[in-house]
Write an enzyme that holds these catalytic residues in place. Structure first.
Site, PDB file in Angstrom:
ATOM      1  N   ASP A  76     -11.501  -0.819  -8.805  1.00 55.31           N
ATOM      2  CA  ASP A  76     -11.576   0.416  -9.585  1.00 55.31           C
ATOM      3  C   ASP A  76     -10.497   0.490 -10.669  1.00 55.31           C
ATOM      4  O   ASP A  76     -10.680   1.182 -11.677  1.00 55.31           O
ATOM      5  CB  ASP A  76     -11.422   1.641  -8.664  1.00 55.31           C
ATOM      6  CG  ASP A  76     -12.734   2.033  -8.007  1.00 55.31           C
ATOM      7  OD1 ASP A  76     -13.717   1.265  -8.129  1.00 55.31           O
ATOM      8  OD2 ASP A  76     -12.779   3.101  -7.358  1.00 55.31           O
ATOM      9  N   TYR A  87     -29.055  11.203   2.894  1.00 55.90           N
ATOM     10  CA  TYR A  87     -28.802  11.170   4.343  1.00 55.90           C
ATOM     11  C   TYR A  87     -29.513  10.005   5.002  1.00 55.90           C
ATOM     12  O   TYR A  87     -30.501   9.477   4.493  1.00 55.90           O
ATOM     13  CB  TYR A  87     -29.223  12.488   5.016  1.00 55.90           C
ATOM     14  CG  TYR A  87     -30.723  12.735   5.045  1.00 55.90           C
ATOM     15  CD1 TYR A  87     -31.375  13.275   3.943  1.00 55.90           C
ATOM     16  CD2 TYR A  87     -31.483  12.413   6.178  1.00 55.90           C
ATOM     17  CE1 TYR A  87     -32.746  13.498   3.970  1.00 55.90           C
ATOM     18  CE2 TYR A  87     -32.855  12.636   6.213  1.00 55.90           C
ATOM     19  CZ  TYR A  87     -33.476  13.178   5.102  1.00 55.90           C
ATOM     20  OH  TYR A  87     -34.832  13.383   5.121  1.00 55.90           O
ATOM     21  N   GLU A 124       0.840  -1.197   0.000  1.00 57.57           N
ATOM     22  CA  GLU A 124       0.000   0.000   0.000  1.00 57.57           C
ATOM     23  C   GLU A 124       0.879   1.252   0.000  1.00 57.57           C
ATOM     24  O   GLU A 124       1.824   1.350   0.779  1.00 57.57           O
ATOM     25  CB  GLU A 124      -0.925  -0.022   1.233  1.00 57.57           C
ATOM     26  CG  GLU A 124      -1.598   1.291   1.592  1.00 57.57           C
ATOM     27  CD  GLU A 124      -2.452   1.902   0.464  1.00 57.57           C
ATOM     28  OE1 GLU A 124      -3.163   1.154  -0.222  1.00 57.57           O
ATOM     29  OE2 GLU A 124      -2.362   3.130   0.270  1.00 57.57           O
ATOM     30  N   ARG A 131     -15.963   4.111   5.789  1.00 52.84           N
ATOM     31  CA  ARG A 131     -14.813   3.531   5.082  1.00 52.84           C
ATOM     32  C   ARG A 131     -13.664   3.196   6.041  1.00 52.84           C
ATOM     33  O   ARG A 131     -13.023   2.158   5.918  1.00 52.84           O
ATOM     34  CB  ARG A 131     -14.309   4.497   4.000  1.00 52.84           C
ATOM     35  CG  ARG A 131     -13.267   3.868   3.084  1.00 52.84           C
ATOM     36  CD  ARG A 131     -12.701   4.894   2.146  1.00 52.84           C
ATOM     37  NE  ARG A 131     -13.693   5.411   1.248  1.00 52.84           N
ATOM     38  CZ  ARG A 131     -13.945   4.899   0.034  1.00 52.84           C
ATOM     39  NH1 ARG A 131     -13.247   3.879  -0.391  1.00 52.84           N
ATOM     40  NH2 ARG A 131     -14.869   5.416  -0.724  1.00 52.84           N
TER      41      ARG A 131
HETATM   42  C1  LIG Z   1     -16.902   9.808  -2.390  1.00 53.79           C
HETATM   43  C2  LIG Z   1     -17.030   8.367  -2.756  1.00 53.79           C
HETATM   44  C3  LIG Z   1     -18.149   7.663  -2.328  1.00 53.79           C
HETATM   45  C4  LIG Z   1     -18.294   6.322  -2.649  1.00 53.79           C
HETATM   46  N1  LIG Z   1     -19.395   5.656  -2.219  1.00 53.79           N
HETATM   47  C5  LIG Z   1     -19.533   4.348  -2.502  1.00 53.79           C
HETATM   48  C6  LIG Z   1     -20.640   3.584  -2.017  1.00 53.79           C
HETATM   49  O1  LIG Z   1     -21.533   4.094  -1.326  1.00 53.79           O
HETATM   50  N2  LIG Z   1     -20.690   2.261  -2.304  1.00 53.79           N
HETATM   51  C7  LIG Z   1     -19.712   1.656  -3.031  1.00 53.79           C
HETATM   52  O2  LIG Z   1     -19.795   0.435  -3.241  1.00 53.79           O
HETATM   53  N3  LIG Z   1     -18.662   2.334  -3.519  1.00 53.79           N
HETATM   54  C8  LIG Z   1     -18.548   3.652  -3.266  1.00 53.79           C
HETATM   55  N4  LIG Z   1     -17.491   4.345  -3.750  1.00 53.79           N
HETATM   56  C9  LIG Z   1     -16.537   3.649  -4.617  1.00 53.79           C
HETATM   57  C10 LIG Z   1     -15.593   2.791  -3.816  1.00 53.79           C
HETATM   58  O3  LIG Z   1     -14.959   3.563  -2.829  1.00 53.79           O
HETATM   59  C11 LIG Z   1     -14.563   2.170  -4.734  1.00 53.79           C
HETATM   60  O4  LIG Z   1     -15.216   1.533  -5.805  1.00 53.79           O
HETATM   61  C12 LIG Z   1     -13.719   1.159  -3.986  1.00 53.79           C
HETATM   62  O5  LIG Z   1     -12.994   1.818  -2.967  1.00 53.79           O
HETATM   63  C13 LIG Z   1     -12.780   0.460  -4.937  1.00 53.79           C
HETATM   64  O6  LIG Z   1     -11.876  -0.324  -4.203  1.00 53.79           O
HETATM   65  P1  LIG Z   1     -10.405  -0.546  -4.753  1.00 53.79           P
HETATM   66  O7  LIG Z   1      -9.744  -1.420  -3.766  1.00 53.79           O
HETATM   67  O8  LIG Z   1     -10.471  -0.957  -6.167  1.00 53.79           O
HETATM   68  O9  LIG Z   1      -9.741   0.898  -4.763  1.00 53.79           O
HETATM   69  P2  LIG Z   1      -9.434   1.882  -3.550  1.00 53.79           P
HETATM   70  O10 LIG Z   1     -10.368   1.640  -2.426  1.00 53.79           O
HETATM   71  O11 LIG Z   1      -9.368   3.235  -4.158  1.00 53.79           O
HETATM   72  O12 LIG Z   1      -8.006   1.440  -3.059  1.00 53.79           O
HETATM   73  C14 LIG Z   1      -6.853   1.621  -3.849  1.00 53.79           C
HETATM   74  C15 LIG Z   1      -5.660   1.650  -2.920  1.00 53.79           C
HETATM   75  O13 LIG Z   1      -4.475   1.602  -3.720  1.00 53.79           O
HETATM   76  C16 LIG Z   1      -3.522   2.481  -3.168  1.00 53.79           C
HETATM   77  N5  LIG Z   1      -2.597   2.858  -4.260  1.00 53.79           N
HETATM   78  C17 LIG Z   1      -2.840   3.703  -5.299  1.00 53.79           C
HETATM   79  N6  LIG Z   1      -1.766   3.776  -6.097  1.00 53.79           N
HETATM   80  C18 LIG Z   1      -0.829   2.962  -5.566  1.00 53.79           C
HETATM   81  C19 LIG Z   1       0.507   2.609  -5.940  1.00 53.79           C
HETATM   82  N7  LIG Z   1       1.091   3.123  -7.041  1.00 53.79           N
HETATM   83  N8  LIG Z   1       1.203   1.726  -5.159  1.00 53.79           N
HETATM   84  C20 LIG Z   1       0.628   1.190  -4.043  1.00 53.79           C
HETATM   85  N9  LIG Z   1      -0.633   1.503  -3.636  1.00 53.79           N
HETATM   86  C21 LIG Z   1      -1.352   2.358  -4.392  1.00 53.79           C
HETATM   87  C22 LIG Z   1      -4.349   3.649  -2.637  1.00 53.79           C
HETATM   88  O14 LIG Z   1      -3.629   4.382  -1.656  1.00 53.79           O
HETATM   89  C23 LIG Z   1      -5.570   2.924  -2.065  1.00 53.79           C
HETATM   90  O15 LIG Z   1      -5.410   2.590  -0.710  1.00 53.79           O
HETATM   91  C24 LIG Z   1     -17.305   5.684  -3.435  1.00 53.79           C
HETATM   92  C25 LIG Z   1     -16.174   6.380  -3.861  1.00 53.79           C
HETATM   93  C26 LIG Z   1     -16.031   7.719  -3.535  1.00 53.79           C
HETATM   94  C27 LIG Z   1     -14.805   8.463  -3.996  1.00 53.79           C
END
Ligand SMILES: Cc1cc2nc3c(=O)[nH]c(=O)nc-3n(C[C@H](O)[C@H](O)[C@H](O)COP(=O)(O)OP(=O)(O)OC[C@H]3O[C@@H](n4cnc5c(N)ncnc54)[C@H](O)[C@@H]3O)c2cc1C
Length: 393
Positions: free
Chosen positions: A287, A202, A30, A96
């Site tokens: 994502d 909300y 991370e 979160r």
């Molecule tokens: C404001 C907001 C509200 C949301 N609400 C919802 C909701 O209600 N329900 C829902 O299902 N989803 C919601 N989402 C979407 C959800 O947060 C994401 O789809 C989810 O977090 C994706 O998980 P992930 O593990 O793919 O990415 P992330 O959770 O973004 O995790 C990626 C991780 O990779 C790390 N990283 C990045 N680049 C590097 C690198 N080069 N080297 C090492 N580490 C790195 C980052 O620091 C981070 O910790 C929301 C998103 C936002 C922004």
């Protein structure tokens, strides 16, 4: 076989746990001291996401930090109920920070190492391994590299330098957790208000605490960093003005919020389609592969599903066929959900005419829509014991 999982947000720890169950040792790297994906705030976990967590033994621990959302009530600026729908079992609301803490603890409990402070910069590829290089000058070697590094994925670009980046949805996001809302409990209902000028969501819990989020239409996309350059008091004033005419407790909730607790999340974004999900020994989850805007309420759930499906495919198949099978299983589903969320964003950012039409048509659209039109997203099931047959020759 060993795997290097890049990103300790939501998909990363789940992928590592699932890979271990599939017989693959996985370490999570991370970038930050603590995971940063979308930092703070609340999010929903859909029944399909919770079920996928259950497949790898994570449901109970996650459920313990969630609150059920019994239904979502759509309202217009007048307070009129436009539509209401729930899921069976209910959606879950989670902060979160709590979710990430639980996932890290559970991953560690299952023998997964999460190494903070490791920002991937580039990789060196060989026929039988891949080396991850980090910004601090260190490196790690593994048989596979899983990019769970979020919407601005570095791994996505390493797989395909021409890969698309995030697309702006025309809305800026804000939210807050409120210790004492001063409002009665919404009884498990999440209210979603298509306000006159902006969108407000909300929920108030039985103990009077709660949370809200706001989406303000804006032609100018502002990254989180750019949006945070504006003093939060100015954003609060903008939101108060945006919701001033709406006959819902938006302004009341904003006023009960300490400005220091207002989370400015910046532009709502998605990535409609990532052409290449894998190359060589590298593959994307969450994502990085399929970012939906928050309006779907499915981003976290889809990240979990993909993490589990990838591990199931790698359990049964050599990595190249496993990657193809995984993409085959996932792509249509995730892109359909991304497209649905994009349509919701257009409703949220509707102008005066669009707003009137939306408020008139939505009750009818929901009343006459066949439930299958939306239940398919929540009904998804992963059968861990089923061999990944789709990629068989
Ligand atoms: C404001 C907001 C509200 C949301 N609400 C919802 C909701 O209600 N329900 C829902 O299902 N989803 C919601 N989402 C979407 C959800 O947060 C994401 O789809 C989810 O977090 C994706 O998980 P992930 O593990 O793919 O990415 P992330 O959770 O973004 O995790 C990626 C991780 O990779 C790390 N990283 C990045 N680049 C590097 C690198 N080069 N080297 C090492 N580490 C790195 C980052 O620091 C981070 O910790 C929301 C998103 C936002 C922004």
């Amino acid at each position: 076989m060993t795997a290097l999982v890049i990103g300790g947000g939501i998909g990363g720890p789940v992928a590592a746990v699932a890979l271990r169950r599939a017989g693959i040792e996985a370490t999570v790297f991370e970038a930050h001291a603590r995971p940063a994906g979308g930092a703070g705030g609340g999010l929903s976990i859909a029944p399909n996401g919770m079920r996928a967590l259950g497949v790898v033994g994570l449901e109970e621990a996650v459920r313990a930090v969630t609150t059920p959302i019994t239904s979502m009530r759509m309202r217009s600026w007048t307070g009129k109920v436009l539509a209401e729908f729930g899921t069976e079992p209910p959606m879950s609301m989670v902060w979160r920070d709590d979710l990430q803490r639980v996932l890290s603890e559970e991953a560690a409990g299952q023998g997964v190492r999460v190494v903070p402070g490791k920002r991937l910069t580039h990789v060196t590829e060989a026929p039988d391994h891949v080396v991850a290089h980090f910004a601090d000058g260190t490196s790690a070697t593994g048989g596979l590299l899983v990019g769970a590094d979020g919407i601005r994925s570095t791994v996505r670009r390493l797989i395909d330098p021409g890969a698309p980046g995030p697309r702006y949805a025309g809305l800026l996001g804000f939210g807050a957790r409120v210790a004492d809302t001063g409002l009665p409990s919404t009884g498990g209902v999440m209210h979603m208000v298509f306000g006159k000028r902006a969108f407000f969501g909300y929920q108030v819990l039985d103990d009077g605490s709660g949370g809200w989020f706001a989406n303000l239409p804006s032609r100018t996309p502002l990254s989180t960093t750019e949006a945070r350059k504006t003093p939060v008091e100015e954003w609060v004033a903008t939101m108060r003005a945006a919701f001033a005419d709406d006959r819902v407790p938006a302004v009341a909730l904003i006023d009960r919020t300490d400005p220091a607790d207002v989370l400015v999340t910046g532009a709502l974004e998605d990535v409609p389609s990532v052409p290449t999900w894998s190359r060589g020994r590298m593959v994307l989850v969450g994502d990085a592969a399929h970012a939906t805007s928050p309006s779907s309420g499915q981003g976290a759930s889809l990240a979990v599903e993909s993490a589990v499906e990838l591990a199931r495919c790698l359990r049964d198949l050599p990595h190249d066929r496993a990657f193809a099978a995984y993409e085959h299983l996932r792509r249509d589903r995730v892109e359909r959900i991304i497209a649905m969320a994009a349509r919701t964003n257009r409703d949220k950012a509707a102008g005066p005419v669009g707003r009137v039409l939306r408020d008139l048509l939505m009750p009818w659209a929901v009343k006459f829509a066949k439930p299958e039109r939306y239940t398919w997203q929540f009904d998804h099931r992963i059968d861990w014991d089923e061999p990944s047959a789709v990629a068989r020759p």
